[in-house]
Design a protein around this motif. Structure first.
Motif, mmCIF file in Angstrom:
data_model
loop_
_atom_site.group_PDB
_atom_site.id
_atom_site.type_symbol
_atom_site.label_atom_id
_atom_site.label_comp_id
_atom_site.label_asym_id
_atom_site.label_seq_id
_atom_site.Cartn_x
_atom_site.Cartn_y
_atom_site.Cartn_z
ATOM 1 N N PHE A 187 0.819 -1.213 0.000
ATOM 2 C CA PHE A 187 0.000 0.000 0.000
ATOM 3 C C PHE A 187 0.857 1.269 0.000
ATOM 4 C CE2 PHE A 187 -2.791 -3.157 2.115
ATOM 5 C CZ PHE A 187 -3.802 -3.187 1.156
ATOM 6 N N ASN A 188 2.130 1.138 0.338
ATOM 7 C CA ASN A 188 3.020 2.304 0.343
ATOM 8 C C ASN A 188 3.532 2.666 -1.041
ATOM 9 O OD1 ASN A 188 2.769 2.531 3.077
ATOM 10 N ND2 ASN A 188 4.770 1.695 3.584
ATOM 11 N N ILE A 189 3.254 1.823 -2.020
ATOM 12 C CA ILE A 189 3.730 2.046 -3.388
ATOM 13 C C ILE A 189 2.564 2.407 -4.297
ATOM 14 C CG2 ILE A 189 4.856 1.017 -5.393
ATOM 15 C CD1 ILE A 189 6.808 1.400 -3.137
ATOM 16 N N GLN A 190 2.765 3.440 -5.113
ATOM 17 C CA GLN A 190 1.821 3.774 -6.176
ATOM 18 C C GLN A 190 2.608 3.954 -7.469
ATOM 19 O OE1 GLN A 190 -1.492 3.682 -6.137
ATOM 20 N NE2 GLN A 190 -1.414 3.049 -3.980
ATOM 21 N N PHE A 191 1.886 4.149 -8.566
ATOM 22 C CA PHE A 191 2.532 4.252 -9.870
ATOM 23 C C PHE A 191 2.286 5.625 -10.484
ATOM 24 C CE2 PHE A 191 2.531 -0.180 -9.064
ATOM 25 C CZ PHE A 191 3.612 -0.696 -9.767
ATOM 26 N N VAL A 192 3.390 6.280 -10.850
ATOM 27 C CA VAL A 192 3.346 7.575 -11.520
ATOM 28 C C VAL A 192 4.036 7.413 -12.869
ATOM 29 C CG1 VAL A 192 4.072 9.987 -11.441
ATOM 30 C CG2 VAL A 192 3.388 8.823 -9.325
ATOM 31 N N ASN A 193 3.300 7.662 -13.941
ATOM 32 C CA ASN A 193 3.836 7.452 -15.296
ATOM 33 C C ASN A 193 4.433 6.055 -15.448
ATOM 34 O OD1 ASN A 193 3.088 10.069 -15.942
ATOM 35 N ND2 ASN A 193 5.101 10.916 -15.439
ATOM 36 N N ASN A 194 3.691 5.072 -14.931
ATOM 37 C CA ASN A 194 4.050 3.651 -15.024
ATOM 38 C C ASN A 194 5.304 3.281 -14.229
ATOM 39 O OD1 ASN A 194 1.908 3.112 -16.893
ATOM 40 N ND2 ASN A 194 3.176 3.970 -18.535
ATOM 41 N N ARG A 195 5.703 4.135 -13.306
ATOM 42 C CA ARG A 195 6.868 3.854 -12.456
ATOM 43 C C ARG A 195 6.437 3.767 -10.996
ATOM 44 N NH1 ARG A 195 12.056 4.636 -13.975
ATOM 45 N NH2 ARG A 195 12.547 5.398 -11.874
ATOM 46 N N PRO A 196 6.924 2.746 -10.269
ATOM 47 C CA PRO A 196 6.558 2.611 -8.851
ATOM 48 C C PRO A 196 7.274 3.647 -7.992
ATOM 49 C CG PRO A 196 8.147 0.917 -9.473
ATOM 50 C CD PRO A 196 7.789 1.651 -10.740
ATOM 51 N N VAL A 197 6.512 4.307 -7.110
ATOM 52 C CA VAL A 197 7.090 5.308 -6.214
ATOM 53 C C VAL A 197 6.547 5.096 -4.804
ATOM 54 C CG1 VAL A 197 7.422 7.055 -8.009
ATOM 55 C CG2 VAL A 197 5.278 7.003 -6.732
ATOM 56 N N LEU A 198 7.366 5.421 -3.817
ATOM 57 C CA LEU A 198 6.956 5.347 -2.417
ATOM 58 C C LEU A 198 6.159 6.587 -2.065
ATOM 59 C CD1 LEU A 198 7.361 3.830 0.380
ATOM 60 C CD2 LEU A 198 9.250 5.414 0.754
ATOM 61 N N ILE A 199 4.988 6.413 -1.462
ATOM 62 C CA ILE A 199 4.164 7.570 -1.109
ATOM 63 C C ILE A 199 4.157 7.831 0.397
ATOM 64 C CG2 ILE A 199 2.664 7.291 -3.115
ATOM 65 C CD1 ILE A 199 0.522 6.153 -1.166
ATOM 66 N N ASP A 200 4.760 6.927 1.186
ATOM 67 C CA ASP A 200 4.770 7.090 2.641
ATOM 68 C C ASP A 200 6.111 7.659 3.096
ATOM 69 O OD1 ASP A 200 4.492 6.999 5.345
ATOM 70 O OD2 ASP A 200 3.938 4.890 5.467
ATOM 71 N N ALA B 204 1.718 -0.201 -22.226
ATOM 72 C CA ALA B 204 1.746 1.178 -21.727
ATOM 73 C C ALA B 204 3.163 1.590 -21.338
ATOM 74 C CB ALA B 204 0.808 1.324 -20.534
ATOM 75 N N VAL B 205 3.897 0.665 -20.706
ATOM 76 C CA VAL B 205 5.273 0.953 -20.301
ATOM 77 C C VAL B 205 6.161 1.097 -21.526
ATOM 78 C CG1 VAL B 205 7.307 0.029 -19.125
ATOM 79 C CG2 VAL B 205 5.042 -0.192 -18.077
ATOM 80 N N GLU B 206 6.022 0.160 -22.452
ATOM 81 C CA GLU B 206 6.855 0.142 -23.663
ATOM 82 C C GLU B 206 6.694 1.413 -24.481
ATOM 83 O OE1 GLU B 206 7.119 -2.446 -27.836
ATOM 84 O OE2 GLU B 206 6.143 -3.319 -26.063
ATOM 85 N N ASP B 207 5.460 1.908 -24.560
ATOM 86 C CA ASP B 207 5.185 3.089 -25.388
ATOM 87 C C ASP B 207 5.135 4.385 -24.568
ATOM 88 O OD1 ASP B 207 5.030 1.311 -27.450
ATOM 89 O OD2 ASP B 207 2.841 1.336 -27.613
ATOM 90 N N SER B 208 5.516 4.313 -23.299
ATOM 91 C CA SER B 208 5.529 5.504 -22.412
ATOM 92 C C SER B 208 4.186 6.232 -22.430
ATOM 93 C CB SER B 208 6.643 6.468 -22.844
ATOM 94 O OG SER B 208 7.893 5.845 -22.749
ATOM 95 N N GLU B 209 3.123 5.466 -22.288
ATOM 96 C CA GLU B 209 1.774 6.034 -22.256
ATOM 97 C C GLU B 209 1.448 6.453 -20.816
ATOM 98 O OE1 GLU B 209 -0.156 3.263 -25.775
ATOM 99 O OE2 GLU B 209 -0.277 2.626 -23.704
ATOM 100 N N ASN B 210 1.162 7.728 -20.634
ATOM 101 C CA ASN B 210 0.966 8.244 -19.285
ATOM 102 C C ASN B 210 -0.478 8.631 -18.985
ATOM 103 O OD1 ASN B 210 3.719 7.965 -18.762
ATOM 104 N ND2 ASN B 210 4.167 9.983 -19.613
#
Length: 326
Positions: A116-129, A319-325
């Protein structure tokens, strides 16, 4: 900041901070008990290093006094691990370990390692906590190790080694799939995988041995260098888990459908005409399969939904391959 404040019920577990919403924006209130760790995070260079790597959401300080600090984190779209495909879960796991490795370099460690501490921004995992870190103390093992294994490693191994639909167990085990249950469900051959043997089978055995609170593990000191090697081993174990090359009911739908090539292209043209005649800031595509038609709404925020795990997997990879945001 107005008085129109609502507390985020999901943040009740953290004694050092709480998340609340004000005028449609989320904020994190950090209590005095976390000041030392927060100061170390911000002043040691760890926060900036993680921001540069795209591994943590950026935030700005809104208010600061002797009793609390209020920060406003970057706004992100919230999704949940039971909605993620295999690759998303794997990338979230690897990002968590990458963050832990970086934290050790700055004399910090993750005290939490749940999905739950991870979300995705522009198909990249980021820590939100932001308050997931604490100051590292020489000789201590990783306190979030069990949580990481039950949130990520169990899920990935069951999906890849047994049945991709076992991800659904997260819904009835929101704190993570228990190690002992995973041991019972995994095929016997998994015992010959060194990484799974260490981090699932032996881990489960040790956990069961010390379930009684009267029993304590004596000693157990581990140096920082040993801990780094341990995290590397865990990283390699997660990275080696891959889905078998198999297709589910709808994943190859468009190659075996009753559409002719002509009718398939005609459907595309009909949807393109539809998109040009309506205003659509947001679009929800139910039964999107691999997202072929979802992608025709290029100027919209698109929610592309399907029940088939492999179809969602292919959709995400595209989506990742084509950098679809969007």
């Amino acid at each position: 900041m107005t008085n129109n404040i609502s507390l985020e019920s999901a943040s009740y577990k953290d004694p050092d901070a709480i998340v609340f919403k004000n005028e449609g924006k989320f904020f994190r209130k950090i209590f005095k008990s976390y000041f030392d760790s927060y100061s170390h995070l911000m002043n040691s260079g760890l926060y900036e290093a993680l921001v540069q790597k795209g591994l943590i959401v950026q935030h700005k300080e809104i208010e600061k006094n002797d009793d609390f600090i209020i920060i406003e984190p970057e706004n992100v779209f919230i999704s949940y691990p039971w909605e993620w495909c295999f690759s998303k879960i794997k990338e979230a796991a690897l990002a968590t370990l990458e963050i832990q490795k970086a934290a050790l370099e700055y004399n910090m460690t993750l005290k939490d390692a749940n999905y739950f501490n991870i979300q995705f921004v522009n198909n990249r995992p980021v820590l939100i906590d932001t308050t997931s870190f604490e100051i590292y103390r020489e000789g201590e093992a990783w306190c979030a190790y069990r949580q990481f294994c039950e949130n990520f490693l169990t899920v990935l191994s069951l999906m890849a080694m047994k049945d991709i639909r076992l991800k659904g167990l997260i819904l009835s085990n929101i704190n993570g799939i228990p190690l002992d249950l995973t041991v019972k469900l995994l095929p016997f051959k998994c015992r010959f995988n060194p990484g799974l043997m260490m981090h699932i089978y032996l881990h489960s055995k040790m956990q069961n041995k010390y379930t009684d609170n009267k029993k304590k593990i004596e000693g157990g000191k581990i140096s920082k260098e040993q801990l780094k090697l341990f995290i590397d081993n865990l990283y390699n174990t997660v990275n080696s888990i891959n889905l078998p090359k198999e297709k589910t009911e709808w994943s190859n739908y468009y190659s075996k459908t009753n559409y002719s090539k002509e009718s398939f292209e005609n459907k595309k043209e009909l949807i393109k005409e539809f998109t040009s005649n309506i205003a659509h800031a947001k679009v929800i595509d139910f039964g999107a399969n691999t997202g072929v038609f979802s992608r025709l709404f290029k100027d919209s925020e698109v929610y592309s939904l399907d029940i088939d795990e492999m179809a969602v997997e292919y959709n995400y990879k595209k989506a990742v391959e084509d950098s679809e945001n969007n």
